[in-house]
Design a protein around this motif. Structure first.
Motif, PDB file in Angstrom:
ATOM      1  N   LEU A 463       0.825  -1.203   0.000  1.00 41.70           N
ATOM      2  CA  LEU A 463       0.000   0.000   0.000  1.00 41.70           C
ATOM      3  C   LEU A 463       0.864   1.259   0.000  1.00 41.70           C
ATOM      4  CD1 LEU A 463      -2.724   1.421   0.163  1.00 41.70           C
ATOM      5  CD2 LEU A 463      -2.671   1.098   2.652  1.00 41.70           C
ATOM      6  N   ILE A 464       1.894   1.268   0.835  1.00 39.05           N
ATOM      7  CA  ILE A 464       2.788   2.430   0.895  1.00 39.05           C
ATOM      8  C   ILE A 464       3.491   2.632  -0.441  1.00 39.05           C
ATOM      9  CG2 ILE A 464       4.919   3.296   1.953  1.00 39.05           C
ATOM     10  CD1 ILE A 464       3.998   1.952   4.566  1.00 39.05           C
ATOM     11  N   PHE A 465       3.966   1.544  -1.035  1.00 41.33           N
ATOM     12  CA  PHE A 465       4.644   1.658  -2.332  1.00 41.33           C
ATOM     13  C   PHE A 465       3.677   2.097  -3.424  1.00 41.33           C
ATOM     14  CE2 PHE A 465       6.525  -0.191  -6.233  1.00 41.33           C
ATOM     15  CZ  PHE A 465       7.720   0.503  -6.216  1.00 41.33           C
ATOM     16  N   LEU A 466       2.449   1.612  -3.359  1.00 43.01           N
ATOM     17  CA  LEU A 466       1.425   2.006  -4.334  1.00 43.01           C
ATOM     18  C   LEU A 466       1.166   3.504  -4.257  1.00 43.01           C
ATOM     19  CD1 LEU A 466      -0.809   1.291  -6.381  1.00 43.01           C
ATOM     20  CD2 LEU A 466      -2.314   0.813  -4.446  1.00 43.01           C
ATOM     21  N   ILE A 467       0.972   4.020  -3.051  1.00 41.17           N
ATOM     22  CA  ILE A 467       0.735   5.453  -2.867  1.00 41.17           C
ATOM     23  C   ILE A 467       1.928   6.267  -3.359  1.00 41.17           C
ATOM     24  CG2 ILE A 467       0.407   7.275  -1.133  1.00 41.17           C
ATOM     25  CD1 ILE A 467      -1.104   5.167   0.548  1.00 41.17           C
ATOM     26  N   GLY A 468       3.140   5.850  -2.965  1.00 40.89           N
ATOM     27  CA  GLY A 468       4.336   6.573  -3.362  1.00 40.89           C
ATOM     28  C   GLY A 468       4.546   6.591  -4.860  1.00 40.89           C
ATOM     29  N   THR A 469       4.236   5.484  -5.531  1.00 42.36           N
ATOM     30  CA  THR A 469       4.424   5.402  -6.978  1.00 42.36           C
ATOM     31  C   THR A 469       3.449   6.307  -7.719  1.00 42.36           C
ATOM     32  OG1 THR A 469       5.170   3.108  -6.727  1.00 42.36           O
ATOM     33  CG2 THR A 469       4.576   3.824  -8.934  1.00 42.36           C
ATOM     34  N   VAL A 470       2.211   6.349  -7.262  1.00 40.95           N
ATOM     35  CA  VAL A 470       1.213   7.231  -7.881  1.00 40.95           C
ATOM     36  C   VAL A 470       1.636   8.697  -7.724  1.00 40.95           C
ATOM     37  CG1 VAL A 470      -1.168   8.060  -7.723  1.00 40.95           C
ATOM     38  CG2 VAL A 470      -0.691   5.609  -7.606  1.00 40.95           C
ATOM     39  N   ILE A 471       2.080   9.069  -6.522  1.00 42.71           N
ATOM     40  CA  ILE A 471       2.525  10.446  -6.290  1.00 42.71           C
ATOM     41  C   ILE A 471       3.770  10.737  -7.126  1.00 42.71           C
ATOM     42  CG2 ILE A 471       3.306  12.110  -4.561  1.00 42.71           C
ATOM     43  CD1 ILE A 471       1.819  10.439  -2.462  1.00 42.71           C
ATOM     44  N   SER A 472       4.662   9.769  -7.231  1.00 42.26           N
ATOM     45  CA  SER A 472       5.875   9.933  -8.045  1.00 42.26           C
ATOM     46  C   SER A 472       5.522  10.208  -9.502  1.00 42.26           C
ATOM     47  CB  SER A 472       6.741   8.673  -7.940  1.00 42.26           C
ATOM     48  OG  SER A 472       7.776   8.683  -8.897  1.00 42.26           O
ATOM     49  N   ALA A 473       4.558   9.469 -10.030  1.00 37.46           N
ATOM     50  CA  ALA A 473       4.147   9.671 -11.423  1.00 37.46           C
ATOM     51  C   ALA A 473       3.633  11.092 -11.638  1.00 37.46           C
ATOM     52  CB  ALA A 473       3.080   8.651 -11.796  1.00 37.46           C
ATOM     53  N   ALA A 474       2.782  11.561 -10.720  1.00 35.64           N
ATOM     54  CA  ALA A 474       2.214  12.909 -10.854  1.00 35.64           C
ATOM     55  C   ALA A 474       3.300  13.974 -10.768  1.00 35.64           C
ATOM     56  CB  ALA A 474       1.159  13.135  -9.774  1.00 35.64           C
ATOM     57  N   CYS A 475       4.216  13.815  -9.821  1.00 34.44           N
ATOM     58  CA  CYS A 475       5.267  14.820  -9.628  1.00 34.44           C
ATOM     59  C   CYS A 475       6.278  14.808 -10.763  1.00 34.44           C
ATOM     60  CB  CYS A 475       5.967  14.590  -8.287  1.00 34.44           C
ATOM     61  SG  CYS A 475       4.931  14.970  -6.857  1.00 34.44           S
ATOM     62  N   THR A 476       6.588  13.628 -11.285  1.00 31.88           N
ATOM     63  CA  THR A 476       7.574  13.531 -12.368  1.00 31.88           C
ATOM     64  C   THR A 476       7.022  14.052 -13.683  1.00 31.88           C
ATOM     65  OG1 THR A 476       8.549  11.580 -11.313  1.00 31.88           O
ATOM     66  CG2 THR A 476       9.079  11.951 -13.620  1.00 31.88           C
TER      67      THR A 476
END
Length: 508
Positions: A463-476
């Motif tokens: 769950l933590i990795f899922l949240i972080g990856t989604v935020i990473s995509a938006a920020c990148t």
């Protein structure tokens, strides 16, 4: 973007990021004598490996610990000494007036078994029909306790047999009272809905024929409730019992209604006020739960009683509760936080030195990513971070940094071919787009699958990795690029600001 608009955006974004940084990482302090400020990071629940927790040992009825056995012997010896003083030289063991209770127990590993639940064979081992019944009930109790704690979703919890016939449970710290949790999870017997009237009770058995299951849900007023899903037969009988309770309350002159008790065995699990007949598929028991944890505990107990293999009649005692130090060390969480801070500062310095203005945009993008991440982890109910969660956070952050640097490298390559700065930025991001999107989609799907099929520690990590990856995509893909254009509106020499150079070729 114009310079004035750029300045305004830089000021607003900076103020917002600084404010979020303050409420996220500032150490807790008292605003007044009664009010305390807690940062978002301070309210994140930690697993037992980083934050410690509680543990207890469940002792079944008829089983006592070494210390309890020694206390019985000490009490008997004290009675003997008192009898000796009173009788004098003619003292006999009969003068004590009571038998030695310690003699009624059989030593077994680190515990003592009462003769009420077992006999002793020639080798001194427990045996007999009563002991076979005890073993069967204890097996059911262990399955029920395991199911309740597993359904609770603790991260880093532990349940194991100790000395064969006691159950040791370790859980991480939480807002819920540990003694109430341990006590409720020890309730034994069948589930019953009743008005608890001693002379003529109105009752409905809470089995799988009447109840489908229970879950914790959020109510409209911000509190929590236990939602109990009824079967068709359960709905019919629940309507009848609530009709009887409300009618009895009206006849007695009560304007607030009667009380419905939900019991497990002889223990009241929860209760609710009933003022009218309830004819619905889902019944909500609310009003007493300020946190999801408290409501979920009730739901876990209810769900375990719906399985006949987990209904046990053995009384379990968990009167002693102990604190548990973090398994990775008392200062493990602090050391990890310092390590993260050092790495982030080093990354910021490298970004500025290597990419200058693009590095500044990356710093703002990473700060946005990190602060959104902290908001999600701290505000999502039931979120808990252990060392596996820390690894997930580190991997997600590394992915975000990598893909920003990947885009910057492509911008440099495009600029070196002779394109203008604006064209290089567009071409660089376009060149990065396919790989960035594909990689994030694959990572999101992998994290989602892991979240759906796993439990406990791995589930939280996913769950933590899922949240972080989604935020990473938006920020990148969007936010860092927006920041780059925001900063590019200010300098006169934009090429030098981005630390870009063209390839030099020698004349032939």
């Amino acid at each position: 973007m114009g310079k004035k608009k750029s300045v305004a955006l830089i000021v607003i974004v900076t103020i917002v990021l600084v404010a979020l940084l303050f409420i996220s990482v500032t150490p807790s302090f008292y605003v007044s004598t009664a009010e305390k400020f807690n940062s978002l990071l301070s309210i994140v629940d930690l697993g037992s490996d980083l934050g410690g927790g509680y543990y207890t040992v469940y002792y079944p009825e008829g089983v006592i610990s070494q210390s309890e056995y020694e206390a019985l012997e000490a009490e008997y010896n004290e009675a003997v000494e008192q009898a000796k003083q009173e009788v004098g030289e003619g003292y006999t063991e009969e003068d004590v007036g009571v038998d030695n209770p310690a003699e009624t127990y059989l030593a077994y590993k680190g515990i003592y078994l009462s003769e009420d639940i077992c006999d002793k064979d020639e080798s001194g081992n427990p045996t007999g029909e009563d002991f076979a019944v005890f073993q069967s009930e204890f097996d059911k109790a262990f399955r029920a306790i395991s199911s309740r704690f597993e359904s609770k979703g603790f991260i880093g919890y532990s349940i194991k047999l100790q000395d064969d016939y006691t159950i040791r449970v370790e859980i991480p710290y939480s807002d819920e009272q540990a003694n109430e949790l341990f006590d409720r999870f020890a309730y034994s017997g069948t589930l019953l809905f009743t008005d608890d009237n001693a002379t003529s009770p109105n009752e409905m058995k809470g089995d799988s024929a009447h109840v489908k299951g229970a879950e914790a849900v959020e109510t409209n007023d911000g509190g929590y409730a236990v939602a109990i899903n009824l079967t068709k037969q359960g709905r019919k009988e629940f309507k009848a019992i609530t009709q009887a309770i409300s009618s009895a309350a009206s006849e007695s002159g009560s304007s607030s209604g009667g009380t419905l008790y939900i019991k497990v065995g002889d223990e009241v699990l929860t209760q609710a006020t009933v003022s009218s007949a309830l004819d619905q598929d889902v019944v909500y028991i609310s009003g007493a739960y300020s946190t999801r944890d408290a409501a979920q505990t009730i739901a876990c107990v209810i769900n375990s009683t719906l399985n006949e293999d987990m209904i046990f009649d053995l009384q379990l005692d968990a009167s002693q509760i102990f604190t548990l130090a973090p398994t990775m060390g008392e200062y493990a969480a602090l050391i990890i936080a310092i390590a993260f801070a050092v790495l982030i500062v080093a990354m910021f310095i490298y970004s500025i030195v290597r990419f200058k203005g693009m590095g500044l945009a990356h710093i703002y993008g990473f700060m946005t990513y990190a602060l959104i991440f902290v908001l999600c982890i701290s505000l999502i109910p039931m979120m808990c971070v252990d060392i596996s969660g820390v690894i997930a956070i580190a991997l997600s952050a590394a992915i975000m940094v990598f893909f920003n640097y990947y885009a910057f490298r492509n911008i440099r390559e495009e600029f070196a071919t002779g394109k203008t700065l604006t064209a290089s930025i567009k071409a660089g991001y376009k060149k990065s787009l396919a790989f960035t999107i594909d990689a994030h989609i694959i990572l999101v799907l992998a994290a989602l699958v892991m979240f759906l099929i796993s439990t406990a520690t791995v589930r939280y990590m996913a769950l933590i990795f899922l949240i972080g990856t989604v935020i990473s995509a938006a920020c990148t893909l969007a936010i860092t690029r927006f920041y780059l254009y925001m900063f590019l509106a200010q300098p006169k020499n934009k090429i030098a600001f981005c630390n870009l150079r063209r390839e030099e070729t020698e004349d032939e």
